[in-house]
Scaffold this motif. Sequence first.
Motif, PDB file in Angstrom:
ATOM      1  N   ARG A  75       0.693  -1.587   0.195  1.00 57.26           N
ATOM      2  CA  ARG A  75      -0.512   0.193   0.018  1.00 57.26           C
ATOM      3  C   ARG A  75       0.887   0.923  -0.246  1.00 57.26           C
ATOM      4  NH1 ARG A  75      -5.422   0.276   1.207  1.00 57.26           N
ATOM      5  NH2 ARG A  75      -5.733   2.663   0.947  1.00 57.26           N
ATOM      6  N   THR A  78       2.321   1.843  -3.660  1.00 56.58           N
ATOM      7  CA  THR A  78       1.417   2.373  -4.616  1.00 56.58           C
ATOM      8  C   THR A  78       1.232   3.670  -3.662  1.00 56.58           C
ATOM      9  OG1 THR A  78       0.121   0.181  -3.631  1.00 56.58           O
ATOM     10  CG2 THR A  78      -0.892   2.359  -5.093  1.00 56.58           C
ATOM     11  N   GLU A  79       1.185   4.140  -2.663  1.00 50.05           N
ATOM     12  CA  GLU A  79       0.224   5.846  -2.915  1.00 50.05           C
ATOM     13  C   GLU A  79       1.533   6.764  -2.646  1.00 50.05           C
ATOM     14  OE1 GLU A  79      -0.346   5.324   1.388  1.00 50.05           O
ATOM     15  OE2 GLU A  79      -2.352   4.741   1.331  1.00 50.05           O
ATOM     16  N   ALA A  99      -4.775   0.954  -4.100  1.00 52.68           N
ATOM     17  CA  ALA A  99      -4.217   1.093  -3.451  1.00 52.68           C
ATOM     18  C   ALA A  99      -4.863  -0.288  -2.901  1.00 52.68           C
ATOM     19  CB  ALA A  99      -4.210   1.732  -2.382  1.00 52.68           C
TER      20      ALA A  99
END
Length: 516
Positions: A75, A78-79, A99
């Motif tokens: 996550r 992805t952010e 995400a």
Amino acid sequence: MDVPEDQRARRLFGGGAMAPGNLAASPFRVDRDRIVSSPHFARLGGVTQVISPGGSGLLVHNRLTHSLKVAQVARAITERLTADPRYRDLLGKLGGCDADVVEAAALAHDLGHPPFGHLGERILDTVARQRFSLPDGFEGNAQSYRIVTSTEIRGETIGLDLTAAVRAAMLKYPWTRHTYPQPHVRFLDPPPRGASPPPGDPTRGSAKFGAYVTELNDLRQAREPFRGRLADWQQTVEASVMDTADDIAYAIHDVEDFHRVGVLQQGSVATELMAWQRDADELRALPDATVDATARRPGRSVEQLRRTLRRKDSWIACDDAFRAAVEHVRLELVDGLLAAPFDGSIEAEQGVARFSARWTRRLIDAIEVRPDPPVRSGHVLLGQAQWHEVQVLKFVHHRFVLARPDLALHQRGQARSIELLVEALHDWLVDPEETARLPRRIHDLVELSEAEMAGLVDDPATLGLITRPTRAELTAMARGRAIIDFVASLTDGQAVALLDALSGRSRQLWTDSFVL
Ligand SMILES: Nc1ccn([C@H]2C[C@H](O)[C@@H](COP(=O)(O)OP(=O)(O)OP(=O)(O)O)O2)c(=O)n1
């Protein structure tokens, strides 16, 4: 051009529709919720990461705590990527990066790990192929995919009925063992990572693969939104994020874990790394055979690693980066984490936490997205320096933990237990006197496999067979798959308890260690 959201959100059975039990607004968040509420997910708390959870108390990771970390790292990656303007168009063109999708895939990626982790995987594969004539054998990634698409139960449909994007993100190896795609990935030159057959056995198909043939249609449907954007064998961006996060998470926590239990010793790690640093030029001049024949002498294993990386990963391997990575890991481990033995004190815990936080941040910050990556890499990858550091961290774990004879001894016993358990369950399944008392779940799994295989009998090549199987052969294969599915769904502790009971060694009845 972005992929329309509804294609990525398409479910195998339910179109894009939301079901009454869904609590989240995003279909991908719904998938994440379905995965974490699955009993298969809870089971991961009792499954080996490297050593069995039972014997190690709270000190080492199991497959559940590992999966939670992978989700956290995935996550975070992805952010960062989606906030970076350099990648915005590229991520859209490649099919998207969400995400919730990466988190769901990370949480699901190890669902199929059998009892005793990689060791159980190897044994079940041999048993499936040799004992039950199942050409697909067993593979942990393919089993994870089978759980979410077939064997896990939710509502009226089989499987968790996840969205296409989440299923595609689970596919680190988006091919089957022998036949899909055509030409098969193992014949590409070079083949993608995991696609080659295991060393010494070219007939065995790819060493790693994402789905069994019984789930092939499902795999095709999951990849549909990415057609024309990615090669058939290339991971989606979200799968690539999950795969990279998996590598980052375990490279760091495996070292932490074995520092905590006192197995990773400063002296031995220092001797090996520093001997290589001292003798690097001399070692480089030696022939491979000499290095291999003297591998136990200090510095030789690091030299073997350098050579393996150059041979297998010439697209990124570089001697200067390797030298720098050995120095960086030496500094961090020998002068840092391992400098004082772990004694459970607050100070020791803080040392571990600092090490973990520093490395996680360093590796996450070094992630890149490439429009046209080399075949052995996904679109998402670590920078060159950090890629080498991860290889050296994994090496330390392999050389000083996995290669220990006491671990090997323990694992030989576990391997034998899995073989005996499969055999004992199969004897029970084929005992005509016991049909009525056989666990219901085994009956259900046989019926499920039989129906799946019956749908493929007219296409023996896809099943990995030369001729159409007879009815009896089909039943035998379905029974084999059912036993394998059943054993793969046990925790380490349940596998041991079940074998004890089936061998007459248990004196307990109606305990809660397994539900039959
Ligand atoms: N012979 C081995 C190989 C690996 N491991 C451990 C070390 C890591 O903690 C983890 C690595 O395996 P994973 O399944 O997490 O990931 P991989 O990327 O190696 O394999 P795959 O791609 O099949 O998931 O297993 C182990 O105990 N024994």
